[in-house]
Design an enzyme around this catalytic site. Structure first.
Site, short mmCIF file in Angstrom:
data_model
loop_
_atom_site.label_atom_id
_atom_site.label_comp_id
_atom_site.label_asym_id
_atom_site.label_seq_id
_atom_site.Cartn_x
_atom_site.Cartn_y
_atom_site.Cartn_z
CE1 TYR A 1 -3.74 2.54 1.00
CE2 TYR A 1 -1.91 3.59 2.12
CZ TYR A 1 -3.19 3.65 1.62
OH TYR A 1 -3.92 4.80 1.72
CD GLU B 1 -6.25 4.44 -0.88
OE1 GLU B 1 -6.20 4.46 0.35
OE2 GLU B 1 -7.30 4.28 -1.54
#
Length: 385
Positions: free
Chosen positions: A108, A196
């Site tokens: 991530y 993101e």
């Protein structure tokens, strides 16, 4: 302002980041020609909507190349209901098709403007492919936050700090450097507020690839970013929010029964909080700004009343730049024009609030005046019981 995954990936590619191989289609028949761009026997089709949770709702599918046309046709027009869409869901009007990858590890990575520190925050985690919020609750030690001072570019030291948690090899570190520079430059040069990458994958061939991407942009900066504004998809927005933007109003539809009209975002948040404190839920966030005209106030009324769930309206105005008497006159005219039939409570404070209160009291309308925010919240909650 949100953009679609395929648009985010196009931007990332433009800035030199390693992204998945894929393309977007807007009609089912486009797949027949565009499929020639990809060589993989396994493909992933991804519904392009502005909401998370697509996979659980059937909006992300791994398919065989031989079945791609059927699967694409079935997905187009489908209404996806996720935890972010509400019960009405969102209809699929575009699909991103990408190669399937043999995944060794999911990571991530995100960057955002950290208002509290006035820095750029990079968040990296070894737990990709899941909500970062759930990782923060269950395994906070697997999240690394690195805050960077605003400058022309990232330093080698910055990059090493951000990716330390990933344990990358030399080639992957170079790809990560390109990716981080892309994220930083998009954030600065395009006025993004959040980028993101989830998941950021390492393939079994040891390649680092952005498998999914999400970007949000600062609405207040779009006047200087026409190239970003043109990416806006009105099909993904509430009709009321589109209408609000035409009048310079900041409006977000919520699920409660008390409509709110406030000047200033902080005051709007406080107003919504106190409505909840008194046992009800706000129907919207609506900031009319510091100098709302009669036309804006009328538009605000119409927006609030377009929501059939609204059973009462609370207006909370602090007159600084905006004079309370001018606002009160706008409220009276707008209330008459819209033929308002739900209870209306108005709290005025600041410049010329006495004159404003007098205008409301003499209007002949059933407008309840409130002395302060507590009084206003109590009156509107009592009025809709």
């Amino acid at each position: 302002m949100n953009i679609h995954e395929h648009q985010a990936k196009d931007l990332l590619k433009e800035f030199g980041a390693p992204i998945s191989n894929g393309f977007v289609i807007f009609e089912p028949q486009e797949i027949e020609e565009k499929i020639k761009l990809l060589n993989s026997d396994k493909l992933v089709i991804k519904a392009q909507i502005h909401a998370g949770g697509r996979g659980k709702a059937g909006g992300v599918k791994l398919v065989d190349r031989s079945k791609i046309q059927t699967e694409v046709k079935n997905m187009f027009g489908k209404v996806l209901v996720t935890h972010q869409t509400g019960p009405e869901g969102k209809q699929v009007k575009r699909i991103y098709v990408q190669e399937a990858y043999d995944i060794e590890k999911e990571l991530y990575l995100s960057c955002l403007v950290d208002r509290e520190s006035s820095k750029i925050a990079f968040i990296s985690s070894t737990e990709g492919g899941v909500d970062i919020e759930s990782v923060a609750k269950k395994n906070p030690e697997k999240i690394l936050t690195t805050k960077i001072d605003l400058k022309k570019s990232l330093t080698t030291h910055d990059i090493e700090k951000i990716i330390k948690i990933f344990s990358l090899n030399a080639d992957q570190k170079q790809d990560a450097k390109n990716l981080l520079n892309a994220l930083y430059n998009i954030l600065i040069q395009k006025d993004a507020s959040l980028i993101e990458i989830n998941p950021l994958i390492i393939t079994k061939q040891k390649k680092l690839i952005c498998l999914d991407a999400k970007m949000n942009f600062d609405d207040n900066a779009m006047y200087r970013r026409p190239e970003i504004l043109k990416l806006r998809d009105l099909n993904e927005e509430e009709n009321a929010e589109i209408e609000a933007s035409k009048f310079g109003l900041a409006y977000i539809k919520l699920n409660g029964s008390i409509g709110c009209m406030v000047n200033g975002a902080g005051l709007a948040m406080a107003t919504m909080d106190i409505i909840k404190l008194y046992g009800q839920e706000p129907a919207n966030f609506l900031d009319v700004g510091g100098g709302a005209s009669k036309e804006q106030v009328t538009a605000a009324f119409k927006l609030i009343l377009s929501d059939k769930k609204v059973r009462g309206i609370l207006i909370n105005i602090f007159g600084g730049i905006m004079r309370c008497d001018v606002l009160a006159q706008g409220v009276v005219e707008a209330a008459k024009e819209t033929n308002i039939k739900v209870p209306l409570v108005v709290r005025l404070a600041g410049t010329n609030f006495e004159k404003g209160k007098e205008i409301l009291d003499k209007s002949g309308l059933k407008i309840l005046s409130a002395s302060d925010l507590n009084d206003a919240a109590k009156k509107i909650v009592d009025a809709i019981k």
